[in-house]
Every structure is written in structure tokens, then in C-alpha cells.
Design a protein around this motif. Sequence first.
Motif, PDB file in Angstrom:
ATOM      1  N   LYS A  12      16.180  46.959  -4.827  1.00 41.03           N
ATOM      2  CA  LYS A  12      17.618  47.085  -4.608  1.00 41.03           C
ATOM      3  C   LYS A  12      18.376  46.792  -5.895  1.00 41.03           C
ATOM      4  N   ARG A  64      13.078  33.107   1.905  1.00 43.51           N
ATOM      5  CA  ARG A  64      12.106  33.880   1.122  1.00 43.51           C
ATOM      6  C   ARG A  64      10.666  33.614   1.553  1.00 43.51           C
ATOM      7  N   GLU A 198      19.095  51.796  -3.473  1.00 43.64           N
ATOM      8  CA  GLU A 198      17.773  51.340  -3.048  1.00 43.64           C
ATOM      9  C   GLU A 198      16.723  52.371  -3.442  1.00 43.64           C
ATOM     10  N   ARG A 220      17.118  44.991 -11.115  1.00 43.38           N
ATOM     11  CA  ARG A 220      16.856  44.757  -9.706  1.00 43.38           C
ATOM     12  C   ARG A 220      17.530  43.461  -9.265  1.00 43.38           C
ATOM     13  N   THR A 221      17.968  43.429  -8.004  1.00 47.98           N
ATOM     14  CA  THR A 221      18.539  42.218  -7.436  1.00 47.98           C
ATOM     15  C   THR A 221      17.968  42.001  -6.046  1.00 47.98           C
ATOM     16  N   ARG A 222      18.021  40.784  -5.581  1.00 51.88           N
ATOM     17  CA  ARG A 222      17.672  40.511  -4.183  1.00 51.88           C
ATOM     18  C   ARG A 222      18.955  40.588  -3.384  1.00 51.88           C
ATOM     19  N   SER A 224      20.493  41.559   0.640  1.00 57.42           N
ATOM     20  CA  SER A 224      20.360  41.934   2.045  1.00 57.42           C
ATOM     21  C   SER A 224      21.768  42.033   2.612  1.00 57.42           C
ATOM     22  N   TYR A 251      18.140  31.616  -4.898  1.00 53.08           N
ATOM     23  CA  TYR A 251      17.374  32.789  -5.295  1.00 53.08           C
ATOM     24  C   TYR A 251      18.202  33.739  -6.138  1.00 53.08           C
ATOM     25  N   GLN A 252      19.526  33.798  -5.929  1.00 54.48           N
ATOM     26  CA  GLN A 252      20.366  34.619  -6.782  1.00 54.48           C
ATOM     27  C   GLN A 252      20.419  34.047  -8.190  1.00 54.48           C
ATOM     28  N   TYR A 255      17.308  34.922 -10.188  1.00 57.00           N
ATOM     29  CA  TYR A 255      17.269  36.306 -10.631  1.00 57.00           C
ATOM     30  C   TYR A 255      18.293  36.569 -11.727  1.00 57.00           C
ATOM     31  N   TYR A 265       8.969  45.736 -10.351  1.00 56.25           N
ATOM     32  CA  TYR A 265       9.058  45.115  -9.022  1.00 56.25           C
ATOM     33  C   TYR A 265       7.890  45.460  -8.110  1.00 56.25           C
TER      34      TYR A 265
END
Length: 266
Positions: A12, A64, A198, A220-222, A224, A251-252, A255, A265
Motif C-alpha cells: 500500500k 501486527r 495498492e 510503501r506504508t502500512r 488499513s 508501527y507508523q 516505517y 515488500y
Amino acid sequence: MAIEVFNRYEGKFLIDQALYEQIEHKLRQYMELTEFNRMNGFYHITNLYYDTGDNQLIRHSLSRPQYKQKFRIRAYGVPKGEEKVFLEIKKKVCGLVNKRRTQITLDEAYDFIASGIRPELKSYMNKQVINEIAYSLQLYDLEPKLYIAYERQAFFGKEDRGLRITFDTNIRTRRSELKLEDGDHGEALLERNQWLMEVKTERNVPLWLSKLLSEYKVFRTRFSKYGSEYERMLADNRREKGERIECLTPYQAAYSAQPQLAHQYL
């Protein structure tokens, strides 16, 4: 027949309007729009996410873990009770996304989730998926939690049909009027002119795509949609109580400190 079982890896990326236009133009050399996008432009996706009363599934997802899952009803447009939608269970195990879904009418989906009783099997239903969801409903007491809608543009690889890239815009959410037929409205999740891209693939990212994203420095990022809205809701609640709000989740922050390019990834 619509595909009902997916196994793939997903990456993503959050990009702005200018970057979307540049990347979208370059993609057309290697990929093609879905038939619906070619004929109608962006298509409209609406989702109703389910969770337990104490938000067990999304809280677990944000920790996670190696394994997590989400339940939702998905429609294309604003459906009526007798219209067919998709009832989906989406799992992620060690980075591999497995999505299983069955067609079902909207009213049948509501009744199934509320009662846990399997609907009378119809020709448009996937029996295996119905059974799997029925088992999960024995484990979790689910209730509607969040409405999410957006417009999507989707590309498929010309040579590799397992490669799919989507662009989502105008992502909006609400936690009231939790029925898909209640209309399409909600609060913006992203900033104006921000897009969610995505990359979905059954195998490694092709070299041309890695070079393209490296050229434009797309990281890329995490991210949702459900998780981001849930964290925003928690932050709003803490703000109302006068509590200190952290700018980034753990988690942000990790990253942001170590950005990764698309080809890293998988």
C-alpha cells in the motif's frame, strides 16, 4: 462468474494527486483498466465492517500479529435488500492475504450474521465459504461497526493477470446508520487530493514496476482503512477527555524512520 477466492501479497502506498496522474499514465504501457473502468470511469465500492462489541478484531489487527482477519459485506453502489452483494472474510497470514467471499442478497447477509444460521443454499452462493463464515460466527459475536465507501480505478497486467493495481479516492466513513442501503455519506478519511494505491500480486513485483516506483520515490506504508478510522476515533475520544495525543502510532513511526520501496515488500 466473479472470483471468490484470492491469495496474494499486497503493498500500500499513499500518494498525492500529481503523483497519481504521473503513475497512472505510465501504467497504461504495461497494464489495462478493468472493463467496467473503461466503460464507466471509477466504480463505487461500499463496505460494512463487522466486529465484536469490544472491537476485538481490529484491536488484534493493529497489534501486527502473524494472523488476523476481518469480516465485511461489500457492494458496488448502494444496494437494496433483495440485491446481491458479497459476504467476505479476509485473512492475512505471515504477509499473505487470503480473501474468500460468496454472493448473497443483502437481506440474507444481515440475517446470517445476526443469527449465525446458514441461509438456504442458492445457486449463486459458495457453499464452502458459507460454511467457513458460519464457523467463524460461532467464535465471534459480530455486530456492524463501520461503513466505508470510496471510488476505485483498477488495472490488470497485460501479460500477468495476477498483477493488479488499484487507486482509491474519496474514502469516507461513518459509525451511524450502519446499513448499506442507508445511503452514501460519511466523513473523509484522507486529506483532500490524497490517494491510496495498492499493488496486489500473486508473485514478485515485476522489475518494470519496481523501477517505476523507485523513479518516483513512492514508499510503501502500512495503512488499513478500518484501522486508520479506528485509531482516529480513539484519538478523538482522548482529545475530548483532554489527554495527550501521539502524532504517530508505533508501527507508523517505525516505517517513517525506515521507508521501503515497492520491490522490498515481498
